[in-house]
Design a protein around this motif. Structure first.
Motif, PDB file in Angstrom:
ATOM      1  N   PRO A   1      -6.150   6.679  -1.167  1.00 36.64           N
ATOM      2  CA  PRO A   1      -5.767   6.490  -2.576  1.00 36.64           C
ATOM      3  C   PRO A   1      -6.799   7.083  -3.533  1.00 36.64           C
ATOM      4  CG  PRO A   1      -5.864   4.390  -1.371  1.00 36.64           C
ATOM      5  CD  PRO A   1      -6.456   5.424  -0.482  1.00 36.64           C
ATOM      6  N   LEU A   2      -6.322   7.931  -4.415  1.00 32.30           N
ATOM      7  CA  LEU A   2      -7.193   8.535  -5.432  1.00 32.30           C
ATOM      8  C   LEU A   2      -6.599   8.245  -6.802  1.00 32.30           C
ATOM      9  CD1 LEU A   2      -7.574  12.141  -3.966  1.00 32.30           C
ATOM     10  CD2 LEU A   2      -9.302  10.332  -3.907  1.00 32.30           C
ATOM     11  N   THR A   3      -7.461   8.146  -7.796  1.00 32.74           N
ATOM     12  CA  THR A   3      -6.971   8.088  -9.171  1.00 32.74           C
ATOM     13  C   THR A   3      -6.947   9.515  -9.699  1.00 32.74           C
ATOM     14  OG1 THR A   3      -7.742   5.849  -9.541  1.00 32.74           O
ATOM     15  CG2 THR A   3      -7.451   7.210 -11.491  1.00 32.74           C
ATOM     16  N   ILE A   4      -5.767   9.999  -9.995  1.00 27.56           N
ATOM     17  CA  ILE A   4      -5.593  11.376 -10.464  1.00 27.56           C
ATOM     18  C   ILE A   4      -5.496  11.361 -11.984  1.00 27.56           C
ATOM     19  CG2 ILE A   4      -3.930  13.292 -10.494  1.00 27.56           C
ATOM     20  CD1 ILE A   4      -3.411  12.674  -7.523  1.00 27.56           C
TER      21      ILE A   4
ATOM     22  N   LYS B   1       0.799  -1.233   0.000  1.00 28.42           N
ATOM     23  CA  LYS B   1       0.000   0.000   0.000  1.00 28.42           C
ATOM     24  C   LYS B   1       0.826   1.275   0.000  1.00 28.42           C
ATOM     25  CE  LYS B   1      -4.462  -1.089   2.036  1.00 28.42           C
ATOM     26  NZ  LYS B   1      -5.167  -0.352   0.996  1.00 28.42           N
TER      27      LYS B   1
ATOM     28  N   VAL C   1      -4.084   1.937  -4.871  1.00 27.88           N
ATOM     29  CA  VAL C   1      -3.040   2.817  -4.339  1.00 27.88           C
ATOM     30  C   VAL C   1      -3.204   4.118  -5.128  1.00 27.88           C
ATOM     31  CG1 VAL C   1      -1.423   0.960  -3.736  1.00 27.88           C
ATOM     32  CG2 VAL C   1      -1.298   2.019  -6.005  1.00 27.88           C
ATOM     33  N   PRO C   2      -2.630   5.237  -4.661  1.00 26.19           N
ATOM     34  CA  PRO C   2      -2.758   6.466  -5.461  1.00 26.19           C
ATOM     35  C   PRO C   2      -2.246   6.214  -6.873  1.00 26.19           C
ATOM     36  CG  PRO C   2      -1.769   6.958  -3.334  1.00 26.19           C
ATOM     37  CD  PRO C   2      -1.842   5.464  -3.435  1.00 26.19           C
ATOM     38  N   LEU C   3      -3.054   6.604  -7.840  1.00 25.63           N
ATOM     39  CA  LEU C   3      -2.679   6.427  -9.247  1.00 25.63           C
ATOM     40  C   LEU C   3      -2.599   7.801  -9.897  1.00 25.63           C
ATOM     41  CD1 LEU C   3      -2.386   5.135 -12.062  1.00 25.63           C
ATOM     42  CD2 LEU C   3      -4.836   4.696 -12.050  1.00 25.63           C
ATOM     43  N   VAL C   4      -1.445   8.122 -10.444  1.00 25.92           N
ATOM     44  CA  VAL C   4      -1.299   9.378 -11.185  1.00 25.92           C
ATOM     45  C   VAL C   4      -1.170   8.996 -12.653  1.00 25.92           C
ATOM     46  CG1 VAL C   4       0.048  11.482 -11.515  1.00 25.92           C
ATOM     47  CG2 VAL C   4      -0.151  10.469  -9.227  1.00 25.92           C
ATOM     48  N   SER C   5      -2.203   9.283 -13.384  1.00 22.76           N
ATOM     49  CA  SER C   5      -2.149   8.943 -14.792  1.00 22.76           C
ATOM     50  C   SER C   5      -1.469  10.082 -15.553  1.00 22.76           C
ATOM     51  CB  SER C   5      -3.569   8.689 -15.273  1.00 22.76           C
ATOM     52  OG  SER C   5      -3.722   9.133 -16.567  1.00 22.76           O
TER      53      SER C   5
ATOM     54  N   MET D   1     -12.328   2.223 -11.729  1.00 22.00           N
ATOM     55  CA  MET D   1     -10.943   2.482 -11.364  1.00 22.00           C
ATOM     56  C   MET D   1     -10.491   1.391 -10.413  1.00 22.00           C
ATOM     57  SD  MET D   1     -11.206   6.602 -11.350  1.00 22.00           S
ATOM     58  CE  MET D   1     -12.368   6.668 -10.053  1.00 22.00           C
TER      59      MET D   1
ATOM     60  N   LYS E   1      -4.535  15.392  -3.131  1.00 22.40           N
ATOM     61  CA  LYS E   1      -3.142  15.170  -3.516  1.00 22.40           C
ATOM     62  C   LYS E   1      -2.802  13.692  -3.351  1.00 22.40           C
ATOM     63  CE  LYS E   1      -1.500  16.351   1.066  1.00 22.40           C
ATOM     64  NZ  LYS E   1      -0.782  17.260   1.927  1.00 22.40           N
ATOM     65  N   VAL E   2      -1.596  13.352  -3.758  1.00 19.17           N
ATOM     66  CA  VAL E   2      -1.148  11.970  -3.624  1.00 19.17           C
ATOM     67  C   VAL E   2      -1.004  11.650  -2.138  1.00 19.17           C
ATOM     68  CG1 VAL E   2       0.829  10.450  -3.970  1.00 19.17           C
ATOM     69  CG2 VAL E   2       0.032  11.924  -5.828  1.00 19.17           C
ATOM     70  N   ASP E   3      -1.747  10.631  -1.686  1.00 19.06           N
ATOM     71  CA  ASP E   3      -1.731  10.288  -0.271  1.00 19.06           C
ATOM     72  C   ASP E   3      -2.003   8.783  -0.168  1.00 19.06           C
ATOM     73  OD1 ASP E   3      -2.137   9.892   2.403  1.00 19.06           O
ATOM     74  OD2 ASP E   3      -3.714  11.413   2.636  1.00 19.06           O
ATOM     75  N   VAL E   4      -1.036   8.044   0.329  1.00 24.97           N
ATOM     76  CA  VAL E   4      -1.211   6.585   0.362  1.00 24.97           C
ATOM     77  C   VAL E   4      -2.304   6.168   1.340  1.00 24.97           C
ATOM     78  CG1 VAL E   4       1.098   5.941  -0.453  1.00 24.97           C
ATOM     79  CG2 VAL E   4       0.720   6.337   1.988  1.00 24.97           C
TER      80      VAL E   4
END
Ligand SMILES: Cc1ncc(C[n+]2csc(CCOP(=O)(O)OP(=O)(O)O)c2C)c(N)n1
Ligand code: SF4
Ligand SMILES: [Mg+2]
Lengths: 290, 394
Positions: free
Chosen positions: B205-208, A37, A62-66, A58, B199-202
């Protein structure tokens, strides 16, 4: 070695739209199991973004930056720097891109991120063509293959170049860790991911990930085919570490190349003499390596 | 009060970035911008500035890295010019579409070929529709102060849009002037730390930059438009607040220089405005009621403010340092649209000037005002797009 009972199930959720038998999604799933994680994932245009990154399906937990197609390594660079100034250097930044996104349009950016020595894990899932746009050739399309831009009409325009050697390109950067591996060997692959995570600095894994839709193969044969690529000697399992190139799996009795070729629709047109030529090339490669 | 130094526009921007406490800088060298990032590197190397400098291998990577760094919540800056800006174009849209308030200085340089390094506005104007706020400055002092204002407006939660500050090659970037450098404490009062909600935060979790189907895409674009439009008033407020705290402001989004009673008004952007103000003063001494509307904010376009500045004129001229091939200068089109939207039709003419660094003199500007007086008398322009200073006649 990775122990199966230690790995998690949560990072890639149900709902991915990947085709049945997709090798790429297997590669992503296994990697996230190892990394857990505390990971940020970058996905560019390509099959994995298209199948895991669209609202509302989706699938990544885990955070996904596309990002844009050429930008996986550079987006990774920005995340590494940003997390550093925010005091979160313990987070693993993971870039996952296809063969096109890595060996073609993203190669300059990858070279930059590796040369700058940034701390990240990068996985290139190689399905040997631009699958998301319908299967055009890439520089990782192997000799003899049919793709939609190497069609086989009267002019026999099948792919006439060998694959670009990504591992040796990375070795030329004197990268701290790089591996060529295959989804058919989950222990070896996941162990590479673990090593990549533990590496201080850039670590890149090139993993063979068959695509039934683009290769013209049965969806149940993905893993078998990837294994056959290794067992015929077409796909060499290797690592570059501490300045040394090392073959990590020596196949004693290599199976005939023909077995691998004949199992795939994308080689249907290939005359026997071409397959013999390929066999000879494989034999010569291994002779030179021994 | 801070200190006063003889510095050029590039140094001034670098001071602005330092005072804004930018945390990430990712940039690639290109003339005439390079001095900005060299100066920032020096600040970091001297320990005067606490930031990570990513020494990228291209502008495409610079903007990708800025996009990603901003996603972590870091205050992020880059600088470029001309070819470099064009090379960023794809990633500029990731930054704006994802609502990441990156600030970029673009030192305006013409586009090749023919190869050139000299001034015009074709580079930034070509990226007009990339979803970035664009602001143009007239002096090194304004460059420093505006760089700080850029972060303030970009990071406002109602705006969350990246901003490009545009300064003219050489005329501003390489010309030294006496510049007041504010105290850090003054700027800290003006510009709070950047704390984005997403923002990016473990742990969350977000899909940006997720994908969307046609059933949602338009709503994203609509909210982007709303954010942009809010920037007009918020910029005016930021400029006022800056004036209160630091003692300098720039007339908000359109500087109205003697327009209120003017018969003939020119619209300019950037450093040319200074020369034009001098010309206005000397014309006024001779009895001509001339005015100047200096457009600071170009996107979002301050429709109402430009209309207010121009509404009582008898003839207007819009000075463009770029060209929309096959039509006219873009600022001219926009100014006309603003007048139309306000039911106003003033005869006007478009002056295309200074492409690729060709000098624009006070004499040229004087001739433009003469032309406007001629139009004022006749009620309409003979030719709506005129190239000024061409080596042969059209
Ligand atoms: C700059 C740019 N050029 C082209 C495309 C179109 N495009 C999207 S994905 C793709 C191919 C991806 O191939 P690969 O990286 O091998 O990933 P795969 O789809 O095979 O998983 C292409 C050509 C794009 N999105 N951006
Ligand atoms: S086309 Fe191939 S790579 Fe893409 S999702 Fe389907 S199986 Fe996977
Ligand atoms: Mg591919």
């Amino acid at each position: 070695m990775i122990k199966l009972q230690d790995i998690t199930e949560e990072e890639l959720l149900y709902g991915s739209l990947a085709c049945a038998g997709c090798g790429g999604i297997i590669a992503l799933r296994m990697a996230l199991k190892v990394l857990g994680k505390n990971t940020v994932l970058v996905l560019p245009a390509g099959c994995l973004m298209a199948t895991c990154g669209f609202f509302p399906q989706m699938a990544v937990n885990v955070p996904l930056v596309s990002t844009a197609f050429p930008s996986t390594p550079s987006t990774v660079s920005g995340l590494v720097a940003g997390l550093k100034v925010k005091g979160k250097e313990d987070i693993t930044v993971l870039g996952v891109a296809g063969d096109g996104g890595t060996a073609d349009i993203g190669l300059q950016a990858l070279s930059g991120s590796v040369e700058r020595g940034e701390n990240f894990v990068y996985i290139c899932y190689d399905n040997e063509a631009y699958m998301n746009t319908g299967g055009q050739r890439s520089s990782e399309t192997p000799y003899g293959a049919w793709t939609t831009t190497t069609p086989v009409g009267r002019n026999k325009m099948w792919e006439d170049k060998p694959k670009k050697d990504l591992l040796r390109i990375l070795a030329a950067h004197n990268i701290p860790y790089a591996a060529r591996t295959s989804i058919s060997h989950p222990r070896e692959y996941m162990d590479s991911v673990r090593k990549a995570k533990e590496t201080k600095g850039p670590a890149v894994i090139h993993v063979l990930a068959p695509c039934p839709s683009g290769w013209g193969t049965d969806t149940s044969k993905t893993v078998e085919l990837a294994r056959l690529a290794v067992e015929t000697g077409i796909w060499e399992m290797a690592e570059y570490e501490n300045g040394k190139y090392k073959v990590t799996k020596i196949i004693k009795n290599r199976k005939p190349v023909k077995e691998y070729i004949k199992a795939q629709g994308r080689y249907r047109h290939l005359p026997d003499e071409e397959i013999e030529k390929m066999q000879k090339q494989v034999d010569e490669y291994w002779k030179a390596m021994s | 009060m801070g200190k006063r130094e003889f510095i050029n526009g590039n140094n001034a921007v670098a001071y602005g970035v330092k005072l804004a406490r930018a945390e990430i800088v990712a940039a690639y060298p290109i003339t005439p911008q390079t001095k900005i990032v060299e100066q920032i590197s020096e600040f970091i190397s001297n320990g005067e500035m606490n930031a990570e400098f990513i020494k990228v291998e291209s502008e495409h990577t610079a903007m990708s890295a800025c996009y990603a760094a901003s996603c972590t919540g870091a205050r992020t800056f880059t600088a470029t010019s001309s070819q470099g800006l064009l090379y960023m174009f794809e990633m500029m849209q990731f930054t704006s579409g994802q609502r990441r308030p990156v600030v970029m200085a673009n030192v305006n340089r013409a586009i090749s070929p023919p190869w050139t390094i000299w001034l015009d506005h074709q580079d930034s104007i070509s990226t007009r529709d990339a979803g970035w706020i664009q602001i143009y400055v007239e002096s090194a002092q304004e460059a420093l102060d505006t760089t700080i204002q850029c972060f303030k407006v970009a990071e406002n939660k109602e705006v969350l849009t990246p901003v490009m500050i545009c300064l003219d090659a050489f005329v501003l970037s390489h010309t030294e002037e006496l510049v007041d450098i504010p105290e850090q404490a003054e700027i800290d009062r003006f510009l709070p730390p950047f704390e984005p909600d997403y923002k990016v935060d473990v742990n969350r979790p977000l899909t940006i930059a997720a994908g969307t189907a046609p059933n949602l895409y338009m709503e994203f674009r609509f909210t982007q438009q709303q954010g942009m439009l809010k920037a007009i008033n918020l910029w005016k407020k930021a400029d006022e607040e800056f004036g209160r705290l630091v003692g300098r402001s720039y007339g908000g989004v359109v500087e109205n220089y003697k327009c209120s009673d003017a018969d003939v008004i020119l619209v300019t952007m950037g450093s040319l405005s200074s020369t034009a103000k001098d010309v206005v003063d000397s014309l006024r001494e001779q009895g001509t009621r001339a005015g100047l509307a200096k457009l600071r904010l170009y996107r979002p376009f301050p429709e109402k403010e430009i209309f207010d500045a121009l509404k009582s004129a008898k003839a207007i001229g819009v000075v463009d340092r770029s060209l929309s091939f096959g039509f006219e200068g873009s600022v001219f089109s926009d100014v006309k649209a603003a007048l139309y939207n306000n039911n106003c039709c003033i005869p006007g003419v478009n002056f295309i000037v200074g492409l690729g660094g060709r000098d624009v003199t006070a004499d040229d500007l004087k001739k433009m005002y003469d032309k406007l007086q001629y139009i004022q008398k006749n009620g309409k322009a003979e030719q709506t797009v005129e190239f000024i200073g061409l080596r042969w006649s059209e």
